[in-house]
Design a protein around this motif. Structure first.
Motif, short mmCIF file in Angstrom:
data_model
loop_
_atom_site.label_atom_id
_atom_site.label_comp_id
_atom_site.label_asym_id
_atom_site.label_seq_id
_atom_site.Cartn_x
_atom_site.Cartn_y
_atom_site.Cartn_z
N ASN A 67 0.92 -1.03 -0.01
CA ASN A 67 0.05 -0.01 -0.09
C ASN A 67 0.75 1.32 -0.01
OD1 ASN A 67 -2.44 -1.29 -0.20
ND2 ASN A 67 -2.38 -1.52 2.06
N GLU A 123 2.82 4.61 -1.00
CA GLU A 123 2.19 5.70 -1.99
C GLU A 123 3.35 6.47 -2.67
OE1 GLU A 123 -0.32 8.68 0.32
OE2 GLU A 123 -1.69 6.70 0.53
N SER A 124 4.49 6.25 -2.05
CA SER A 124 5.90 6.67 -2.62
C SER A 124 6.96 6.23 -2.05
CB SER A 124 5.94 8.43 -2.56
OG SER A 124 6.25 8.57 -1.15
N CYS A 182 1.12 -1.94 -6.91
CA CYS A 182 1.03 -0.98 -5.85
C CYS A 182 0.00 -0.03 -6.31
CB CYS A 182 2.33 -0.43 -5.44
SG CYS A 182 3.73 -1.56 -4.83
N LYS A 183 -1.16 -0.31 -6.20
CA LYS A 183 -2.26 0.65 -6.60
C LYS A 183 -2.30 2.14 -6.14
CE LYS A 183 -4.65 -3.09 -8.44
NZ LYS A 183 -4.41 -3.20 -9.79
N ARG A 184 -1.77 2.23 -4.81
CA ARG A 184 -1.67 3.48 -4.28
C ARG A 184 -0.36 4.19 -4.61
NH1 ARG A 184 -4.07 2.87 1.61
NH2 ARG A 184 -5.98 1.93 1.12
N LEU A 185 0.74 3.71 -5.24
CA LEU A 185 1.91 4.20 -5.76
C LEU A 185 1.98 5.42 -6.69
CD1 LEU A 185 4.94 4.32 -5.11
CD2 LEU A 185 4.93 2.74 -7.18
N ARG A 186 1.99 6.68 -6.23
CA ARG A 186 1.91 7.91 -7.14
C ARG A 186 3.39 8.35 -7.38
NH1 ARG A 186 -3.01 10.13 -6.92
NH2 ARG A 186 -4.46 9.62 -5.59
N CYS A 196 0.55 -0.20 -11.52
CA CYS A 196 0.63 1.03 -10.84
C CYS A 196 -0.27 2.07 -11.28
CB CYS A 196 1.92 1.41 -10.27
SG CYS A 196 2.88 -0.14 -9.41
N LEU A 235 -1.76 4.54 -10.37
CA LEU A 235 -1.87 6.07 -9.95
C LEU A 235 -0.68 6.55 -10.11
CD1 LEU A 235 -4.05 6.10 -6.76
CD2 LEU A 235 -4.82 6.68 -8.99
#
Length: 136
Positions: free
Chosen positions: A27, A29-30, A49-53, A70, A72
């Motif tokens: 989870n 995000e970076s 990693c679906k929240r990785l921005r 990924c 996002l």
């Protein structure tokens, strides 16, 4: 492995030993900036990693990256940053980017800009070569 584990590993000097980091389907995000301290890291698996921005930095010896799905992910080093590190050519052998529409759109723009610069440089070099080969 979670992000605090990466920071801990980097702080204890483990960054000089790791070859691959597998964070797929987490989870995050970076990626933390300390990822650049992993000087021998060759592989980075962030698949799913679906929240990785954001990936703001890559280690200097990275060879393969999987950011497939990924969805996002938008912030990623530019192509020129991925290819050159401190003037040396980095040999990225594999980048998996399926399902990364936002990232692919940004990289396509970067590829277009790089192609334009390279074409301009090539034409300039050809004109210099042509000028230098003209008889006096």
């Amino acid at each position: 492995c979670n992000l605090s584990d990466i920071d801990t590993l980097a702080n204890f000097g483990c960054s000089s030993k790791l070859k691959d980091i597998l964070l797929s389907y987490s989870n995050i995000e970076s990626l933390p900036a300390c990822i650049g301290k992993f000087v021998w890291l060759e592989g980075l698996d962030l698949r799913g990693c679906k929240r990785l921005r954001e990936i703001s930095e890559l280690p200097p010896k990275i060879r393969w990256i999987d950011v497939g799905d990924c969805i996002l992910l938008e912030i990623f080093p530019t192509l020129s940053e991925m290819i050159l590190v401190d003037g040396d050519i980095r040999l990225i052998r594999s980048m998996i980017m399926y399902g990364c529409q936002r990232l692919c759109e940004k990289l396509a723009l970067d590829v277009s800009m790089m192609a334009s610069v390279l074409l301009h440089q090539a034409l300039f070099s050809l004109s210099l070569f042509h000028f230098s080969t003209l008889p006096l």
